[in-house]
Structures are given as C-alpha cells and as structure tokens.
Design a protein around this motif. Structure first.
Motif, PDB file in Angstrom:
ATOM      1  N   MET A 194      -7.300  -0.713  11.928  1.00 15.07           N
ATOM      2  CA  MET A 194      -7.140   0.618  12.518  1.00 15.07           C
ATOM      3  C   MET A 194      -7.102   1.696  11.440  1.00 15.07           C
ATOM      4  SD  MET A 194      -4.334  -0.260  15.499  1.00 15.07           S
ATOM      5  CE  MET A 194      -4.020   1.475  15.810  1.00 15.07           C
ATOM      6  N   SER A 195      -6.435   1.408  10.320  1.00 14.03           N
ATOM      7  CA  SER A 195      -6.372   2.397   9.237  1.00 14.03           C
ATOM      8  C   SER A 195      -7.750   2.640   8.639  1.00 14.03           C
ATOM      9  CB  SER A 195      -5.395   1.932   8.156  1.00 14.03           C
ATOM     10  OG  SER A 195      -5.883   0.785   7.488  1.00 14.03           O
ATOM     11  N   ALA A 232     -10.588   2.256  10.282  1.00 15.61           N
ATOM     12  CA  ALA A 232     -11.363   2.974  11.294  1.00 15.61           C
ATOM     13  C   ALA A 232     -11.002   4.454  11.339  1.00 15.61           C
ATOM     14  CB  ALA A 232     -11.132   2.337  12.665  1.00 15.61           C
ATOM     15  N   CYS A 233      -9.722   4.763  11.119  1.00 20.94           N
ATOM     16  CA  CYS A 233      -9.274   6.159  11.209  1.00 20.94           C
ATOM     17  C   CYS A 233      -9.474   6.928   9.907  1.00 20.94           C
ATOM     18  CB  CYS A 233      -7.798   6.207  11.608  1.00 20.94           C
ATOM     19  SG  CYS A 233      -7.455   5.562  13.258  1.00 20.94           S
ATOM     20  N   LEU A 234      -9.231   6.265   8.780  1.00 23.40           N
ATOM     21  CA  LEU A 234      -9.250   6.954   7.484  1.00 23.40           C
ATOM     22  C   LEU A 234     -10.498   6.673   6.668  1.00 23.40           C
ATOM     23  CD1 LEU A 234      -5.518   6.323   6.491  1.00 23.40           C
ATOM     24  CD2 LEU A 234      -6.493   8.340   7.608  1.00 23.40           C
ATOM     25  N   GLY A 235     -11.294   5.721   7.119  1.00 24.89           N
ATOM     26  CA  GLY A 235     -12.521   5.424   6.404  1.00 24.89           C
ATOM     27  C   GLY A 235     -12.356   4.277   5.423  1.00 24.89           C
ATOM     28  N   THR A 241      -7.269   2.101   1.662  1.00 22.17           N
ATOM     29  CA  THR A 241      -7.132   1.488   2.987  1.00 22.17           C
ATOM     30  C   THR A 241      -7.588   0.033   2.994  1.00 22.17           C
ATOM     31  OG1 THR A 241      -9.327   2.334   3.606  1.00 22.17           O
ATOM     32  CG2 THR A 241      -7.405   3.675   4.198  1.00 22.17           C
ATOM     33  N   SER A 244      -5.245  -3.559   3.554  1.00 21.41           N
ATOM     34  CA  SER A 244      -5.672  -4.273   4.756  1.00 21.41           C
ATOM     35  C   SER A 244      -5.989  -5.732   4.466  1.00 21.41           C
ATOM     36  CB  SER A 244      -6.905  -3.593   5.363  1.00 21.41           C
ATOM     37  OG  SER A 244      -6.609  -2.257   5.726  1.00 21.41           O
TER      38      SER A 244
END
Length: 225
Positions: free
Chosen positions: A199-200, A202-205, A210, A214
C-alpha cells in the motif's frame, strides 16, 4: 486483512492492560480516606494501578514513599523546590522520551493519586524472599536522586524489586515482551506487513524509502517467526 488488523489491535489492548474506568477522577476525600485506612510499615512495597501500567514505590515511614518517576525537569534545573512539585504528565512524557528519571520522595496521597494501594502483593509472585524491611528502606533511600530511565530495562518496578528482593526485574516488562514475541511469531503479522508495504508503494511510489522497508520488515518477521 480484517482478521490481521483485529489480531494486532487485540494484542495491543492486552499488552497495555487498558482500563477505561481508570480515567474517572476520584475525589480528594476518597484519596485521603483510602490512604488513612492502610497500616504501613517502613520498607513495604506499594503498588497502585495507573491507566496503562502499575506504579511501584517503597514506603519510608512518616507518610513518605520513594518511587522512580520519569522526569525531564532535573535536566534543566537543580532547583529542589521546582523538582519537588508533583510531576506533570508533560514532565513525565518528556522524561520517558529523553530517558531521564528521578527516584523521589512524595507523600502516600500523592503517590497513590486516587488509586487503591496494594501492600507487598508482589511477595506472592516473586520466587525470592523479601529482605528485612529496614534494609529495603535503606536501599531505597540510598538511590534517591537523578538516574537514567528505560521503559523496559530500568523503570519503577526494577527499582522496587532491587530494593526488596535484591533482583531488579519487571514482571510488566516480561509480559510485554512475551506479548510482542507472540505477535512477531504469528504469520498474520508477516501478511499484514507485506500488505502495508504494498500500500505504501502504491500510494507513495516506487522508491528506496518505500521499497526497502516493504521487503525488509516482512522478511525480518518471517525469519523471527
């Protein structure tokens, strides 16, 4: 996903021993009456429930209790009159963050802060026999002053168990670590960490800040499980 979140939240609530009823303010008269009904002896180990934990102290006689409190104020001043005032929540919080504390002496009423006091209740759970009460009190008095603080390794429970049993341990810390261990070992934690990492991204690139967490966090949880 929902099961994983429920699992984590449940564990956090168990670890913190959250008791919403402790937020209710008790009257000053009730505080005084509770303390007056106690029959305390010098060297007794006292414990009182707080919102998220149990606070401990050693009774010194003459209505005085020695107890360890996180406190930032001694870092900035040596004024004993200022330091002697009741530690506010702000002073306590910054003391925890900065890892500074004092072993201070307060009245039984200020120590209890409206809660019921248990006396020598830990004697029933400790494997060691308590030292003589006078020795306990003398140990506490020798330690009065500024000391380093650690939430897990040098807190108020370590102070009283050293004084009374000659062994600085914290049963609360042990329970917390056991709970944390159970979370780490549960494979749902790996799944949740992986989903949060995705999710991070997907949201932050896609970036090192990130991508690396992950990958590394789920991997560390997997290896520790």
């Amino acid at each position: 996903m929902f099961d994983s979140l429920t699992f984590i939240i449940g564990k956090v609530l168990v670890l913190s021993n959250l008791n919403i009823f402790k937020f209710i303010t008790q009257k000053e008269e009730a505080r005084t009456n509770n303390c007056q009904t106690l029959s305390l002896q010098r060297g007794d180990l006292l414990e009182v429930p707080r919102t998220l934990f149990i606070h401990f102290g050693i009774y010194l006689g003459d209505n005085k209790v020695a107890h360890l409190m996180p406190d930032i104020l001694p870092v900035f001043t040596s004024d004993k009159c200022q330091i002697k005032k009741v530690v506010t929540n702000k002073r306590l919080l910054w003391g925890v963050i900065s890892k500074n504390a004092t072993i201070r002496v307060d009245t039984v009423e200020d120590f209890a802060y409206g809660s019921n006091i248990l006396v020598n209740d830990m004697d029933n759970t400790m494997k060691r026999s308590p030292l003589p009460n006078e020795e306990v009190a003398r140990r506490a008095e020798k330690l009065i002053g500024v000391i380093p603080y650690s939430l897990l390794w040098n807190n108020c429970e370590h102070f009283v168990t050293y004084c009374r049993y000659s062994s600085p341990i914290s049963l609360q810390t042990d329970k917390f670590c056991e709970g944390l261990k159970s979370i780490v070992r549960d494979q749902r934690s790996v799944l949740l960490a992986t989903l949060l990492g995705m999710m991070s991204i997907a949201c932050l690139g896609l970036a090192p800040s990130t991508t690396l967490p992950s990958i590394l966090v789920p991997f560390a949880l997997w290896m520790a499980g």
